[in-house]
Scaffold this motif. Sequence first.
Motif, PDB file in Angstrom:
ATOM      1  N   LEU A 115       0.912  -1.173   0.044  1.00  0.00           N
ATOM      2  CA  LEU A 115      -0.054  -0.141   0.050  1.00  0.00           C
ATOM      3  C   LEU A 115       0.787   1.153   0.063  1.00  0.00           C
ATOM      4  CD1 LEU A 115       0.326   0.981   3.271  1.00  0.00           C
ATOM      5  CD2 LEU A 115      -1.416  -1.023   3.494  1.00  0.00           C
ATOM      6  N   ASP A 116       0.336   2.314  -0.043  1.00  0.00           N
ATOM      7  CA  ASP A 116       0.867   3.749  -0.028  1.00  0.00           C
ATOM      8  C   ASP A 116       0.866   4.314   1.273  1.00  0.00           C
ATOM      9  OD1 ASP A 116       2.206   6.017  -0.826  1.00  0.00           O
ATOM     10  OD2 ASP A 116       0.861   6.741  -2.260  1.00  0.00           O
ATOM     11  N   PRO A 117       1.896   4.311   2.152  1.00  0.00           N
ATOM     12  CA  PRO A 117       1.613   4.854   3.408  1.00  0.00           C
ATOM     13  C   PRO A 117       2.156   6.411   3.355  1.00  0.00           C
ATOM     14  CG  PRO A 117       3.968   3.866   2.974  1.00  0.00           C
ATOM     15  CD  PRO A 117       3.242   3.672   1.748  1.00  0.00           C
ATOM     16  N   ALA A 118       2.055   7.013   2.229  1.00  0.00           N
ATOM     17  CA  ALA A 118       2.877   8.461   2.093  1.00  0.00           C
ATOM     18  C   ALA A 118       2.193   9.446   2.768  1.00  0.00           C
ATOM     19  CB  ALA A 118       3.026   8.940   0.667  1.00  0.00           C
ATOM     20  N   ASP A 119       0.835   9.464   2.734  1.00  0.00           N
ATOM     21  CA  ASP A 119       0.030  10.495   3.820  1.00  0.00           C
ATOM     22  C   ASP A 119      -0.738  10.013   4.692  1.00  0.00           C
ATOM     23  OD1 ASP A 119      -1.361   8.896   2.048  1.00  0.00           O
ATOM     24  OD2 ASP A 119      -2.848  10.651   1.371  1.00  0.00           O
ATOM     25  N   LEU A 120      -0.090   8.867   5.191  1.00  0.00           N
ATOM     26  CA  LEU A 120      -0.835   8.192   6.506  1.00  0.00           C
ATOM     27  C   LEU A 120       0.146   8.656   7.771  1.00  0.00           C
ATOM     28  CD1 LEU A 120      -1.628   4.565   5.667  1.00  0.00           C
ATOM     29  CD2 LEU A 120      -3.180   6.284   6.747  1.00  0.00           C
ATOM     30  N   PRO A 121      -0.608   9.307   8.558  1.00  0.00           N
ATOM     31  CA  PRO A 121       0.426  10.029   9.953  1.00  0.00           C
ATOM     32  C   PRO A 121       0.880   8.401  10.729  1.00  0.00           C
ATOM     33  CG  PRO A 121      -1.690  10.873   9.665  1.00  0.00           C
ATOM     34  CD  PRO A 121      -1.483   9.783   8.484  1.00  0.00           C
ATOM     35  N   ALA A 122       0.209   7.453  10.926  1.00  0.00           N
ATOM     36  CA  ALA A 122       0.594   6.306  11.488  1.00  0.00           C
ATOM     37  C   ALA A 122       0.203   5.074  10.916  1.00  0.00           C
ATOM     38  CB  ALA A 122       0.348   6.562  12.740  1.00  0.00           C
ATOM     39  N   LEU A 123       0.875   4.140  10.892  1.00  0.00           N
ATOM     40  CA  LEU A 123       0.639   2.730  10.473  1.00  0.00           C
ATOM     41  C   LEU A 123       1.117   1.797  11.411  1.00  0.00           C
ATOM     42  CD1 LEU A 123      -0.403   0.956   8.123  1.00  0.00           C
ATOM     43  CD2 LEU A 123       1.732   1.528   6.813  1.00  0.00           C
ATOM     44  N   LEU A 124       0.033   0.729  11.524  1.00  0.00           N
ATOM     45  CA  LEU A 124       0.408  -0.250  12.599  1.00  0.00           C
ATOM     46  C   LEU A 124       0.017  -1.659  11.813  1.00  0.00           C
ATOM     47  CD1 LEU A 124      -1.296   1.869  14.423  1.00  0.00           C
ATOM     48  CD2 LEU A 124       0.019   0.532  16.286  1.00  0.00           C
ATOM     49  N   TRP A 125       0.657  -2.711  12.273  1.00  0.00           N
ATOM     50  CA  TRP A 125       0.366  -3.977  11.665  1.00  0.00           C
ATOM     51  C   TRP A 125       0.513  -5.124  12.930  1.00  0.00           C
ATOM     52  CZ3 TRP A 125       3.517  -8.575  11.693  1.00  0.00           C
ATOM     53  CH2 TRP A 125       2.662  -9.768  11.352  1.00  0.00           C
ATOM     54  N   THR A 126      -0.531  -5.935  13.063  1.00  0.00           N
ATOM     55  CA  THR A 126      -0.482  -6.949  13.770  1.00  0.00           C
ATOM     56  C   THR A 126      -1.173  -8.004  13.360  1.00  0.00           C
ATOM     57  OG1 THR A 126      -0.924  -7.971  15.979  1.00  0.00           O
ATOM     58  CG2 THR A 126      -2.606  -6.346  15.215  1.00  0.00           C
ATOM     59  N   ALA A 127      -0.867  -9.394  13.663  1.00  0.00           N
ATOM     60  CA  ALA A 127      -1.248 -10.625  13.040  1.00  0.00           C
ATOM     61  C   ALA A 127      -2.693 -10.744  13.955  1.00  0.00           C
ATOM     62  CB  ALA A 127      -0.536 -12.016  13.438  1.00  0.00           C
TER      63      ALA A 127
END
Length: 946
Positions: free
Chosen positions: A622-634
């Motif tokens: 995905l394009d995270p450029a304009d996301l202030p924060a991004l998390l991932w968890t299973a």
Amino acid sequence: MTAQTPPTPPFRDTALPFAKRIDDLLSRLTRDEKTGFLHQFGPAVDRLGVAAFRTGQEALHGVAWMGPATVFPQAVGLGATWNQELVRRVGEAVSREARAMRARDERVGLNVWSPTVNLLRHPLWGRNEEGYSEDPRLTSAIATAYTHGLRGDHPVYWRTAPVLKHWLAHNNETDRDTCSGSVRPRVLHEYDLRAFRETVEAGAVAGVMPAYNLVNGRPNHVSPHLREQLRGWTEQDLLVCSDAGAPSNLVDSEHYFDTHEEATAAALRAGVDSFTDHGTDSSVVIGRVRRALEQGLLTEADIDAAVRRQLSVRFRLGEFDPAADPYAGERAFDTPEHRALALEAAEQAVVLLRNDGVLPLAPDARVAVVGLLADECKLDWYSGGLLHRSTPLEGLYERFGADRVEFAEGVDRVLLKTSAGTFLHVPPAPDGPGTVRGAEGTLDPALLAGRTDLPPLSTDAAGTELALVDWGEGVLTLRAPDGRYLSVAEDGYVRASADQPGGWVVQETFRLEPHGDGHLLRHLGTGRHVQVAADGVKVAEQNPEVFGLVVAERGEDAVTRVAARADVVVVVAGNDPHINGRETEDRTTLRLPAQQELLLGAARAANPNTVLALVSAYPYALDPADLPALLWTAHGGQAAGTALARVLAGDVSPAGRLPQTWYADDCDLPDLLDYDVIGSRQTYLYFEGTPLFPFGHGCSYASFSYGELTAEVDAATVRAGFTVTNTGDVTADEVAQLYARAVDPSVPRPRRELLAHRRVTLAPGETAGLSFVLPLSDFAFRDVAAGRWRVEPGPYELLAGASSEDVRARATVILEGEPAAPRPVVERGLDAVDFDEQRGTEIVDRTRTAGDSVTPVAGEDGELLFRHCDFGTGVTEVTVEVSGGGTVEFSLDGGPVLAALSPRAPTPGPYDYTTLRASCPVTAGVHDVRLRLRGPLRLARAGFSG
């Protein structure tokens, strides 16, 4: 006269070693009794007081398939913790619950089929959730910790007996029981075998399960590596349990053997000890074994060897020593400690991928929570039932208060209109709405897919508004207002009867197919269309209903509405573990489903303070450029929502790290069936592009500095050390990682390779000194020219940092090693599989029992290159061992063809080899040999003589 007590048989004598006790018990069993043990469901032998025994109990991240149990994060989430001690405690909790559950239900087995140590080579693999990492060392470290927890710490008896899955090189669901991976020796030893080997050598593994697929043209259930590799790694008896139905596949789908008797005998001789086939009906397998004995394909000694290994596991589990078994009284189940551990594991599994300062959330923030996963706590195929549950929405309600949190699922609300002008209607549940979940989130057994006593859907003038959930690729689920999913039972009727999509064949998924001015509604589980009949809505072959789709509310409109009113938006996106990527089904793309991208775009447009929380079994692009924060968890098990909320709120500083590379685009990926990680530059070890997020990546609410990396070399080890300091203002964990790379290798080597890691907790300003002792073997590679591991002399760079790409300190060491030597081809010849480079070839089985050959890919000419071949004083003749028909062309140093060798006629079969000779003067010295393969032949080896 007083009756005398019969003497205790030696196999019951706890003073004797297990080996002698097994010998005694084997001697007392008849051939038929021993043969009966070879099926998964081994019968009791009442005359000896030997109980029935079942191999196999799923326990990947909690006890599975046997009812409610503590559910921990998926395996890939445990891998993301990079924390062996935590994972050991999870394994211990799982094994304690297995014992406690067995005490009240004898169907619960103690031979647990977990963990999965298949490497996460390709992120489109449907079973990505089951593995720990793409890296063999991290995988073996986490797997070793889990198996030690499952085994227990008693020096003699085991709490449970773990079996590793799936042997060997298994990373695809597409055609998984018929496809073959071409795995060259270096990849086999340096990559696929390594995770198994290091875990087995750690001493807490009871056995392995072969995979469905073939490797180098040979089914894994007759793999010679079981004998040649696996059983050479330990002196302990290892139990090999077949995968379900795989013994029959050897004939039925793979056509590798002509008869089931041949196949069964071959699998047993190769090392399979327990046959998981035909469910609980052992008669089919046992009949095959008996006929194989009668035909001379097996001996009783072959059966004894398998039964001995089974009995070894049963003795270690304390079956024959109930008074001495230290785990016999285990009753720990759903304890406060296990609940706390589930939360701790879920917290440690969260990976903060990027943060521009919007996290942690302000204590007084007004939060909009949106997305398909926002109010879900998803299970997967290898989960137990939920005793407790928390969704991200529930976690944020609990943390911030319901008055500060607003929710929009973001799904379309629709009515399905029939051609008669009526609408689909969902009858109310017998106990009324709101009964889908029982106490504390447990599943209500009255609402399970497959029920036929609930009324099917009907039609009426008003209809029932359904939540249409689009999971991508046109796959939909439909949900009634009270939370029940539409499902299809065996009688073909459509009912609102499922709490969640699930099952081996998912019966809750549909697809809308344009048809005229409307849509047909296809049920994916049966492949049939939905029909409106007088006795209810059903699936049928004929007369499908053409539905009109009436949208009452678009999901993105609801998202826009709540996002505009909030200080910050948390979009919770991801996958359902039973849909579009799971066992039996690979993914087709790294992209987020279009509907979820639409919701994310709506949230971004309405509120720039948008946080994306991905809850998924695998990576996305995905394009995270304009996301202030991004998390991932299973999918994080029963405590997933609480854990995510605590991380978002800053109660916990995230410290999970990616256990696999996140690629930026599908075009970065090799073909799913390309297992050559070296040749096609796969995983962080070899990938030369720019990843979206690299292996080992993860951010924190703190910051850390690294001190100087020091390294010393002695005769057997490299000692490395550095300091890590928390330069932030919150207590947090850091995962310090140590990599190495050969500076000037003579063969392709990893760009960098994980050697060690350490997860440490540091208060603000606190410094930890980390030291690592690395055996020189950690720097070795598999030298195919020599047929063994070798440490190459020269400089090696050590890299310390926060990820595979975030290097904070470097040091160089010079290793003496063993210099390369030219291949002595006159003395040893060339095995075709030991090439240095290849083009247009694949590796196949030399015989059904052992060895490899090389063949051109169908429709292409193949080419093999062998570098630095020493021809001594020169040769005058070249020979090749081939089967089939075609031509082998021989040339040197990029020059012209010096010899072309072809059989006069094709050999009778692929395993019928013939030796071809040609005069071919080769001058003395060292040359590169090139062999070109034309036509449908198999090349086993080449030889040279004077």
